[in-house]
Design an enzyme around this catalytic site. Structure first.
Site, PDB file in Angstrom:
ATOM      1  N   GLU A 196      74.396  35.715  76.977  1.00 15.39           N
ATOM      2  CA  GLU A 196      74.383  35.971  75.597  1.00 15.39           C
ATOM      3  C   GLU A 196      75.148  34.620  74.913  1.00 15.39           C
ATOM      4  OE1 GLU A 196      75.955  39.982  75.612  1.00 15.39           O
ATOM      5  OE2 GLU A 196      74.052  40.722  75.745  1.00 15.39           O
ATOM      6  N   GLU A 383      68.579  42.178  80.721  1.00 15.54           N
ATOM      7  CA  GLU A 383      69.497  43.241  80.613  1.00 15.54           C
ATOM      8  C   GLU A 383      68.864  44.558  79.685  1.00 15.54           C
ATOM      9  OE1 GLU A 383      73.588  42.624  79.144  1.00 15.54           O
ATOM     10  OE2 GLU A 383      73.521  40.799  80.392  1.00 15.54           O
TER      11      GLU A 383
HETATM   12  P1  P53 Z   1      78.740  46.993  77.779  1.00 14.00           P
HETATM   13  C1  P53 Z   1      77.496  44.167  73.043  1.00 14.00           C
HETATM   14  C2  P53 Z   1      76.117  44.358  72.617  1.00 14.00           C
HETATM   15  C3  P53 Z   1      74.927  43.875  73.501  1.00 14.00           C
HETATM   16  C4  P53 Z   1      75.216  43.505  74.504  1.00 14.00           C
HETATM   17  O1  P53 Z   1      77.761  46.049  77.344  1.00 14.00           O
HETATM   18  C5  P53 Z   1      76.439  43.282  75.088  1.00 14.00           C
HETATM   19  C6  P53 Z   1      77.594  43.258  74.369  1.00 14.00           C
HETATM   20  C7  P53 Z   1      79.028  43.011  74.714  1.00 14.00           C
HETATM   21  O2  P53 Z   1      79.585  44.319  75.110  1.00 14.00           O
HETATM   22  O3  P53 Z   1      76.668  42.425  76.235  1.00 14.00           O
HETATM   23  C8  P53 Z   1      76.010  42.615  77.082  1.00 14.00           C
HETATM   24  O4  P53 Z   1      79.370  46.737  78.953  1.00 14.00           O
HETATM   25  C9  P53 Z   1      76.631  41.796  78.419  1.00 14.00           C
HETATM   26  C10 P53 Z   1      77.006  42.619  79.316  1.00 14.00           C
HETATM   27  C11 P53 Z   1      77.533  43.900  79.210  1.00 14.00           C
HETATM   28  C12 P53 Z   1      76.235  44.635  78.689  1.00 14.00           C
HETATM   29  O5  P53 Z   1      75.623  44.059  77.524  1.00 14.00           O
HETATM   30  O6  P53 Z   1      79.782  46.654  76.695  1.00 14.00           O
HETATM   31  O7  P53 Z   1      75.907  40.770  78.911  1.00 14.00           O
HETATM   32  O8  P53 Z   1      78.207  41.773  80.138  1.00 14.00           O
HETATM   33  O9  P53 Z   1      78.004  44.615  80.098  1.00 14.00           O
HETATM   34  C13 P53 Z   1      76.448  46.020  78.059  1.00 14.00           C
HETATM   35  O10 P53 Z   1      78.293  48.489  77.530  1.00 14.00           O
END
Ligand code: P53
Length: 488
Positions: A196, A383
């Site tokens: 990211e 993801e």
């Molecule tokens: P969590 C924000 C919005 C979209 C993706 O997020 C994001 C974030 C940051 O929080 O990050 C990615 O755990 C990231 C992962 C993260 C995952 O999304 O806040 O690459 O490390 O865990 C989900 O629910």
């Protein structure tokens, strides 16, 4: 069959949220080891020591005072220290991934496990840990997908060099990459440079003490140069390497057909696409140069930087997709959703998760189409997933039908993108395929996994693994190469 025969079905994680063992086996501390847990309403905090030795805290996105350094307080609970302990459970976890039929598994390498200070000093025990992990994966026929750097930076580099604001960090990072590429050249084929890259900010993730726009973009320039050099180096070490970039993609719709709203959405989307433009096309887009000029931002470049960026373009785009958002020219005229981490404009046509993330499967097809049309290189959804509170029933089962529903719709959308739009999609790794710490809130209760881990927000739990209902469902999906999304 819609998906290609060798489609990479799997799951994704990151070291700082999963691995634990934060000082085990010679690992050095990273910035993320000094970030507390939080919640919907309680922000995560950095614990740090000031120049005069006072212990203080600030929000994890705040700027640290000059001369302050990260501090790990023995009385404070930090979720990364144990996380869900992949460090000690990798064999068991990989066996479960194999049982689900994973073709690949995405993980990140903790930089300070390989180079404890981030400098050119290697920790052999760290390298052999990942050797064991890769061997275990390969013995089950699972392809490792490696994110070289996922949100962490060795604390020493952050505090001694001011992280990515310093040009020197590029050399340290390249040494880290060279160490990985040579050591694992016969075990790992798929790499991604920075997770990211469009979300990287502040001391927490890039080790910078000053959060001005000037510093952010100077650091981004160093990341681009580092990534460009890493891609070129990787291809020299093994021409079969596939090295990608990784972007958080949250496509935005205009609130209405009012041209001002459309312009607002274009501007929002362009900010994310900027990072892809540089890493895929190999140059800064004109609108960004104009923005720098207008706002008096000057990027210090060295001769040769442009050529490094131009020649080190990536082989594929890895991106995270969780939600879409909405852009409105009049911010007073809209409703907001989401917690303190991700405030977003409410889309009246969509529902949100408990954390305010809009669920939008068609948005994933739209995203795939846009990226295909714009870049013409392979795409990898690295993801996607649904963070939710899971309930363990009296009989130990977890009935996560809401998660199955989310995945069903998103996989169907990918299918349409491949079948109807001809998108070149190479794989799908749902986020947090086993429960891990949330990056945004630091909670355990925001769970994404097909596999439940007994661990709570305060660090209590047996770390026992159990299968959720979605485990069996995803197993079927993989076994039928995505053809059967409904039957259990
Ligand atoms: P969590 C924000 C919005 C979209 C993706 O997020 C994001 C974030 C940051 O929080 O990050 C990615 O755990 C990231 C992962 C993260 C995952 O999304 O806040 O690459 O490390 O865990 C989900 O629910």
């Amino acid at each position: 069959m819609t998906f290609p025969k060798d489609f990479l079905w799997g799951g994704a994680t990151a070291a700082n949220q999963y691995e634990g063992g934060y000082l085990s086996g010679g690992k050095g501390p990273s910035t993320l080891d000094a970030i507390t847990g939080g919640s919907h309403t309680k922000p995560r905090m950095i614990t740090y020591k000031t120049k005069d030795g006072k212990i203080e805290t600030c929000g994890r996105g705040d700027a640290l005072p000059e001369g302050a350094v990260g501090y790990i307080d023995p009385e404070t609970y930090y979720p990364s220290h144990v996380a869900t302990d992949f460090y000690h459970h990798y064999k068991e976890d990989i066996a479960l991934f194999a049982e689900m039929g994973f073709k690949c598994f995405r993980l990140s390498i903790a930089w300070s496990r390989i180079c404890p200070k981030g400098t050119k000093e290697v920790n052999e025990e760290g390298l052999s840990f990942y050797d064991n992990v890769f061997d275990e994966l390969l013995s089950h026929g699972i392809e490792p997908i490696v994110t070289i750097n996922h949100f962490d930076i060795p604390m020493y580099l952050a505090d001694e060099l001011d992280g990515w604001s310093s040009r020197e960090t590029i050399d340290h990072f390249l040494f880290f990459c060279e160490t990985l590429f040579t050591r694992y050249k016969n075990k790992v084929k798929y790499w991604m440079t920075f997770n990211e890259i469009n979300f990287l900010r502040s001391w927490t993730q890039i080790g910078i003490h000053d959060n001005s726009k000037q510093s952010k973009y100077q650091a981004a320039h160093h990341l681009f140069v580092a990534s460009g050099k890493a891609v070129t180096l990787g291809h020299q070490i093994n021409p079969d390497f596939k090295i990608g970039m990784m972007v958080a993609y949250i496509p935005s719709y205009p609130m209405s057909c009012k041209p001002e709203d459309v312009m607002e959405a274009l501007t929002f989307n362009r900010e994310q696409e900027f990072y892809m433009d540089v890493q895929v096309k190999g140059y800064y887009p004109k609108h960004k140069l104009k923005e720098f000029e207008r706002e008096g931002i000057t990027i210090k470049k060295e001769a040769g930087d442009d050529a490094i960026i131009a020649s080190g373009t990536v082989d594929y785009i890895g991106f995270s997709y969780y939600m879409s958002t909405v852009s409105a020219s009049d911010p007073t005229d809209v409703k907001y959703v989401g917690g303190n981490q991700m405030p977003a404009v409410k889309n009246p046509y969509l529902e949100e998760s408990e954390w305010g993330w809009a669920v939008d499967p068609l948005g994933l097809r739209i995203a795939l189409c846009k990226l295909e049309d714009r870049y013409h290189i392979p795409l990898f959804v690295v993801e996607n997933g649904f963070g939710a509170v899971d309930k363990v029933e009296a009989d130990g089962t977890i009935q996560d039908d809401y998660r199955i529903d989310y995945f069903k719709k998103h996989i169907a959308a990918m299918k349409d993108a491949v079948e109807l739009d001809g998108v070149d999609l190479i794989g799908y790794t749902p986020w947090g395929c086993i429960d891990i710490v949330s990056a945004g809130t630091g909670e355990m209760k925001k769970r994404y996994g097909f596999i439940y881990v007994d661990m709570d927000d305060e660090g209590n739990g047996t770390l026992k693994r159990s299968k959720k209902k979605s485990f069996d469902w995803y197993q079927k999906v993989i076994a039928t190469n995505g053809e059967n999304l409904t039957e259990m």
